[in-house]
Design a protein around this motif. Structure first.
Motif, PDB file in Angstrom:
ATOM      1  N   GLY A  88       0.785  -1.226   0.000  1.00  0.00           N
ATOM      2  CA  GLY A  88       0.000   0.000   0.000  1.00  0.00           C
ATOM      3  C   GLY A  88       0.814   1.272   0.000  1.00  0.00           C
ATOM      4  N   GLN A  89       2.135   1.155   0.023  1.00  0.00           N
ATOM      5  CA  GLN A  89       3.007   2.318   0.059  1.00  0.00           C
ATOM      6  C   GLN A  89       3.791   2.428  -1.248  1.00  0.00           C
ATOM      7  N   PRO A  90       3.909   3.648  -1.812  1.00  0.00           N
ATOM      8  CA  PRO A  90       4.709   3.795  -3.026  1.00  0.00           C
ATOM      9  C   PRO A  90       6.189   3.554  -2.725  1.00  0.00           C
ATOM     10  N   ARG A  91       6.808   2.790  -3.599  1.00  0.00           N
ATOM     11  CA  ARG A  91       8.225   2.457  -3.426  1.00  0.00           C
ATOM     12  C   ARG A  91       8.905   2.563  -4.792  1.00  0.00           C
ATOM     13  N   GLU A  92       9.865   3.469  -4.916  1.00  0.00           N
ATOM     14  CA  GLU A  92      10.576   3.644  -6.185  1.00  0.00           C
ATOM     15  C   GLU A  92      11.719   2.639  -6.263  1.00  0.00           C
ATOM     16  N   VAL A  93      11.715   1.854  -7.341  1.00  0.00           N
ATOM     17  CA  VAL A  93      12.721   0.809  -7.524  1.00  0.00           C
ATOM     18  C   VAL A  93      13.191   0.816  -8.975  1.00  0.00           C
ATOM     19  N   TYR A  94      14.209   0.027  -9.246  1.00  0.00           N
ATOM     20  CA  TYR A  94      14.679  -0.183 -10.611  1.00  0.00           C
ATOM     21  C   TYR A  94      13.976  -1.394 -11.204  1.00  0.00           C
ATOM     22  N   THR A  95      13.636  -1.291 -12.481  1.00  0.00           N
ATOM     23  CA  THR A  95      13.100  -2.435 -13.206  1.00  0.00           C
ATOM     24  C   THR A  95      13.935  -2.676 -14.447  1.00  0.00           C
ATOM     25  N   TYR A  96      14.148  -3.934 -14.740  1.00  0.00           N
ATOM     26  CA  TYR A  96      14.833  -4.336 -15.967  1.00  0.00           C
ATOM     27  C   TYR A  96      13.764  -4.596 -17.020  1.00  0.00           C
ATOM     28  N   ALA A  97      13.958  -4.077 -18.231  1.00  0.00           N
ATOM     29  CA  ALA A  97      13.054  -4.366 -19.335  1.00  0.00           C
ATOM     30  C   ALA A  97      13.424  -5.738 -19.886  1.00  0.00           C
ATOM     31  N   ALA A  98      12.493  -6.694 -19.805  1.00  0.00           N
ATOM     32  CA  ALA A  98      12.776  -8.071 -20.220  1.00  0.00           C
ATOM     33  C   ALA A  98      11.555  -8.653 -20.924  1.00  0.00           C
ATOM     34  N   ASP A  99      11.815  -9.341 -22.022  1.00  0.00           N
ATOM     35  CA  ASP A  99      10.742  -9.998 -22.779  1.00  0.00           C
ATOM     36  C   ASP A  99      10.307 -11.277 -22.074  1.00  0.00           C
ATOM     37  N   SER A 100       9.671 -11.116 -20.948  1.00  0.00           N
ATOM     38  CA  SER A 100       9.188 -12.265 -20.178  1.00  0.00           C
ATOM     39  C   SER A 100       8.043 -11.782 -19.295  1.00  0.00           C
ATOM     40  N   MET A 101       7.454 -12.725 -18.586  1.00  0.00           N
ATOM     41  CA  MET A 101       6.464 -12.344 -17.582  1.00  0.00           C
ATOM     42  C   MET A 101       7.184 -11.508 -16.526  1.00  0.00           C
ATOM     43  N   PRO A 102       6.535 -10.483 -15.965  1.00  0.00           N
ATOM     44  CA  PRO A 102       7.182  -9.708 -14.913  1.00  0.00           C
ATOM     45  C   PRO A 102       7.654 -10.616 -13.770  1.00  0.00           C
ATOM     46  N   LEU A 103       8.821 -10.275 -13.227  1.00  0.00           N
ATOM     47  CA  LEU A 103       9.406 -11.036 -12.128  1.00  0.00           C
ATOM     48  C   LEU A 103       9.627 -10.128 -10.929  1.00  0.00           C
ATOM     49  N   VAL A 104       9.342 -10.638  -9.743  1.00  0.00           N
ATOM     50  CA  VAL A 104       9.690 -10.003  -8.470  1.00  0.00           C
ATOM     51  C   VAL A 104      10.981 -10.652  -8.002  1.00  0.00           C
ATOM     52  N   GLY A 105      12.009  -9.837  -7.798  1.00  0.00           N
ATOM     53  CA  GLY A 105      13.294 -10.349  -7.356  1.00  0.00           C
ATOM     54  C   GLY A 105      13.531 -10.173  -5.865  1.00  0.00           C
ATOM     55  N   MET A 106      14.656 -10.673  -5.423  1.00  0.00           N
ATOM     56  CA  MET A 106      14.975 -10.703  -3.998  1.00  0.00           C
ATOM     57  C   MET A 106      15.165  -9.312  -3.393  1.00  0.00           C
TER      58      MET A 106
END
Length: 123
Positions: free
Chosen positions: A81-99
């Protein structure tokens, strides 16, 4: 607390709202990938749709040991419920949540089709 489900392919999936700098937002279904040590991946089409700001290019080692280059962008994720600014990698796959996105949280997965996925702030 974030809740999800294990799908028929035995992937732990959660739905996350993501947002770009102009306020465009979208909910994405993302697979939890404990072998991915970054924050998040999103498909390039979604990166463009949200008009995410480019940060840099990066190299990662894939599960098979090969190296790949990816473009990295800023994105806001509504996390617990809280906004969190993070980095995302653009990848031709289903979105992934990393560690890194899971850092400081407890992850519980009932490993069965339809099993519950629960992400809670750690103690």
């Amino acid at each position: 607390m974030i809740e999800g489900v294990v799908n028929a392919a035995y992937e732990a999936v959660v739905t996350l709202p993501v947002q770009g700098p102009a306020g465009r937002s979208r909910e994405v279904e993302a697979v939890i990938d404990t072998g991915f040590n970054r924050f998040l991946t999103l498909p390039p089409a979604l990166v463009a749709e949200l008009d995410l700001p480019f940060v840099t290019s990066g190299r990662v080692t894939l599960a098979d040991g090969s190296q790949a280059s990816f473009e990295v962008y800023d994105v806001t994720v509504l996390w617990n419920g809280q906004p969190r600014e993070v980095y995302t990698y653009a990848a031709d796959s289903m979105p992934l949540v990393g560690m890194l996105l899971l850092d400081g949280h407890d992850l519980n997965i009932q490993v069965r089709d339809g099993g519950r996925v629960l992400i809670q702030a750690g103690e």
